[in-house]
Motif scaffolding. Sequence first.
Motif, short mmCIF file in Angstrom:
data_model
loop_
_atom_site.label_atom_id
_atom_site.label_comp_id
_atom_site.label_asym_id
_atom_site.label_seq_id
_atom_site.Cartn_x
_atom_site.Cartn_y
_atom_site.Cartn_z
N LEU A 13 0.82 -1.21 0.00
CA LEU A 13 0.00 0.00 0.00
C LEU A 13 0.86 1.26 0.00
O LEU A 13 0.50 2.26 -0.62
N ASP A 14 1.98 1.23 0.68
CA ASP A 14 2.88 2.39 0.65
C ASP A 14 3.41 2.63 -0.76
O ASP A 14 3.53 3.78 -1.20
N THR A 56 -5.22 -0.38 -4.50
CA THR A 56 -5.74 0.47 -3.43
C THR A 56 -6.37 -0.46 -2.38
O THR A 56 -6.60 -1.64 -2.65
N SER A 57 -6.65 0.08 -1.22
CA SER A 57 -7.18 -0.76 -0.15
C SER A 57 -8.71 -0.75 -0.15
O SER A 57 -9.35 0.26 -0.48
N THR A 58 -9.28 -1.87 0.23
CA THR A 58 -10.71 -1.93 0.54
C THR A 58 -10.91 -1.32 1.92
O THR A 58 -9.93 -1.04 2.63
N PRO A 59 -12.15 -1.10 2.35
CA PRO A 59 -12.36 -0.60 3.72
C PRO A 59 -11.69 -1.50 4.77
O PRO A 59 -11.08 -1.01 5.72
N SER A 62 -7.96 -0.89 4.61
CA SER A 62 -7.55 0.36 5.25
C SER A 62 -7.43 0.18 6.76
O SER A 62 -6.50 0.69 7.40
N TYR A 65 -4.34 -1.89 7.44
CA TYR A 65 -3.14 -1.07 7.23
C TYR A 65 -2.85 -0.20 8.45
O TYR A 65 -1.71 -0.12 8.91
N GLU A 66 -3.89 0.42 8.97
CA GLU A 66 -3.73 1.28 10.15
C GLU A 66 -3.23 0.49 11.35
O GLU A 66 -2.28 0.90 12.04
#
Length: 305
Positions: A13-14, A56-59, A62, A65-66
């Motif tokens: 993702l980065d 890209t990330s899905t919900p 995301s 990732y956090e």
Amino acid sequence: MNLRQLRYFVSVLDAGNMTKAADRLHVAQTALGMQIRLLEEDVGVELLVRHSRGVTSTPAGSLLYERASVILKLIEQVRREVAALGGESTESIRLGTTPALMPVIGPEIAVTVRERLPKVALSMVEAMSHVLFEHLTRGDVDFILAYDVPDQPQITRTALLQDDLVLVSLPGPHRAKPVAFADALEETLAMPEPGDTVRAAVAKQAAEQGVELRVVYEVRSVSAMKSLVSRGAACSILPYFAVAEEVRNGLLEARPITLPAVRRTLYLAYAAQRPRFRNEAGLTGAVRNSLRMLFDVLGPLAHQV
């Protein structure tokens, strides 16, 4: 789910796509893709949206990732704290600096650390200032020596010096005479991408002066910009130390920009909440010691802060 999968997932993702992430991680793209698929199977939900431009990330992605970013930073913190209990064990420190700064002061910092701090294993990372800031916020480096670091609560920064940018061109009749900012912008320019601090400083000045900044060649690499200038295809606005050797050898010309000058601030920065290193004072001392070389190279283009 394991730490390697989390690290790979965050890196994807980065980077924004699998190919770049695989290059950064030094793994095969197929192996990286397999680990991501295993991670998705383990959590039972799709984490990435794959498209022609990358990922890209899905919900759910995301959220992971956090959380994964926090977990990876915490593990690194624990590793350092445990290592610190070893007293005299070797301490690993990662320092990031810019491609233009690296050849000027990178060797000096490395030699000074080796001579004065034998228990420090220094790793040096090279990237543009805005990329270094991203590395710092992710915990990929411990310190950065970078320009115009944003003032944010999670970052501790110390201003070291300011320097004026110059217009770089092939040698000509001007003999390095100063050039007005508005006249510099009339040239065919090769400049970094918009997120870069050089580009940001020039764009900010252009907006304040009410003149248009037209960039014909947009390139990330300092060497590529210098190559375009050497071919006579463009001029560029760069820090002087990025072209000092070529200027000394008569290959390029650097003209100070005036009315007004375009000035940036160099900072040493680190994450505010991280544990302190045993040899932190020694490292910052080595960095400050190397600034003498910058002042020598920049001359009147450098300013104390």
